[in-house]
Design an enzyme around this catalytic site. Structure first.
Site, mmCIF file in Angstrom:
data_model
loop_
_atom_site.group_PDB
_atom_site.id
_atom_site.type_symbol
_atom_site.label_atom_id
_atom_site.label_comp_id
_atom_site.label_asym_id
_atom_site.label_seq_id
_atom_site.Cartn_x
_atom_site.Cartn_y
_atom_site.Cartn_z
ATOM 1 C CB ALA A 1 5.033 4.537 3.361
ATOM 2 C CB CYS B 1 11.664 5.005 -4.660
ATOM 3 S SG CYS B 1 10.704 4.939 -3.137
ATOM 4 N N GLY C 1 0.785 -1.229 0.000
ATOM 5 C CA GLY C 1 0.000 0.000 0.000
ATOM 6 C C GLY C 1 0.809 1.267 0.000
#
Length: 222
Positions: free
Chosen positions: A159, A175, A157
Site C-alpha cells: 500500500a 502497524c 501485498g
C-alpha cells in the site's frame, strides 16, 4: 512475460475490501492449480481497517470502528481513497525466497518514489518504505507491506500512500508502531500525487523483477 497486471478500480471507482479479497483468493487458487498466470491486482479500496495476524487488542480503533481480520502477516492498518494498493499473486520461483520477495517489493516502491524526488529508504527491523527524520518531522512510513505465501503463491501485498487523508491513522496504532508517524507522497513533495499518477511507473518497475521472481507454469500464456 507471463506476469499479468489487472487494474480493478481507481478513484472514483473504489473497490470494496471483501470484493478484492474474494478475487485474490479465486486467482490464488487458479495460480496454484496452474490454471492462470501470476497476476498483480492494482486498485484503490473504499475506506477500511484491516488487522493482520499479529494485531493486539489495544492497537485497534479507539472509537470501536469495525476491523476486517485478514490472513496476512503484520498488524493493523488502514486502506482507502488516495492509497495505491497492489496485490501480487505470484507463483514464486524460489519458495524459500520470501525475504528476497519482500526486499524486491520495497525496491520497486523506492524506485517509483525517486522519480518524484522522494528519498525513501528501508529501515532494519521494520517492513515497508520510510522517510527518515528530517526538518519535516520524525521517521515516517510512506508505504506498507503485508503478505502471505500459501502453496508457493503470494497474496496480499503493498500500500503506497499517495494522497490519502492521514486522519484515520490517528484512531489506531498503525502497524504496531508507536515511535514513528505516517506520510504521503503528496505531503513529501508539496503537490498532489494520486494513485492513478504512479500506476504506469509502478507496473514498469515491477515488470523488471518478473523473471527473477515468477515461476512459469507449464502451459502458461506467453
Amino acid at each position: 512475460m507471463t506476469l499479468e497486471f489487472s487494474q480493478l478500480g481507481l478513484a472514483p471507482d473504489f473497490v470494496d475490501y471483501m470484493q478484492g479479497w474474494d478475487l485474490q483468493r479465486d486467482i490464488h487458487n487458479k495460480v496454484v492449480a496452474g490454471e492462470k498466470n501470476s497476476t498483480v491486482l492494482i486498485l484503490e479500496h473504499a475506506a477500511v481497517y484491516t488487522a493482520g495476524k499479529l494485531t493486539e487488542d489495544h492497537e485497534r480503533p479507539f472509537d470501536g470502528t469495525p476491523v476486517v481480520p485478514v490472513d496476512r502477516g503484520g498488524k493493523l492498518t488502514w486502506h482507502g481513497p488516495g492509497q495505491l494498493i497492489a496485490y501480487p499473486i505470484l507463483k514464486l520461483k524460489n519458495r524459500a525466497g520470501i525475504r528476497d520477495y519482500v526486499e524486491r517489493l520495497e525496491a520497486i516502491m523506492i524506485a517509483v518514489m525517486q522519480d518524484y524526488g522522494i528519498k525513501a529508504v528501508t529501515v532494519k527491523g521494520r517492513a515497508g518504505v520510510w522517510i527518515l527524520a528530517d526538518d519535516k518531522g520524525p521517521d515516517r512510513k510512506i508505504a506498507a507491506i503485508g503478505i502471505r505465501v500459501l502453496d508457493g503463491v503470494t497474496m496480499h501485498g503493498v500500500a503506497i500512500n499517495c494522497s490519502n487523508d492521514l486522519a484515520p491513522y490517528a484512531q489506531i496504532i498503525a502497524c504496531g508502531i508507536t515511535d514513528a508517524s505516517v506520510t504521503t507522497m503528496s505531503l513529501e513533495t508539496g503537490r498532489t500525487i494520486n494513485p492513478a499518477d504512479i500506476v504506469d511507473r509502478f507496473v514498469e518497475e515491477f515488470s523488471k523483477h518478473d523473471e527473477a521472481l515468477v515461476s512459469t507454469p507449464e502451459g502458461a500464456l506467453q
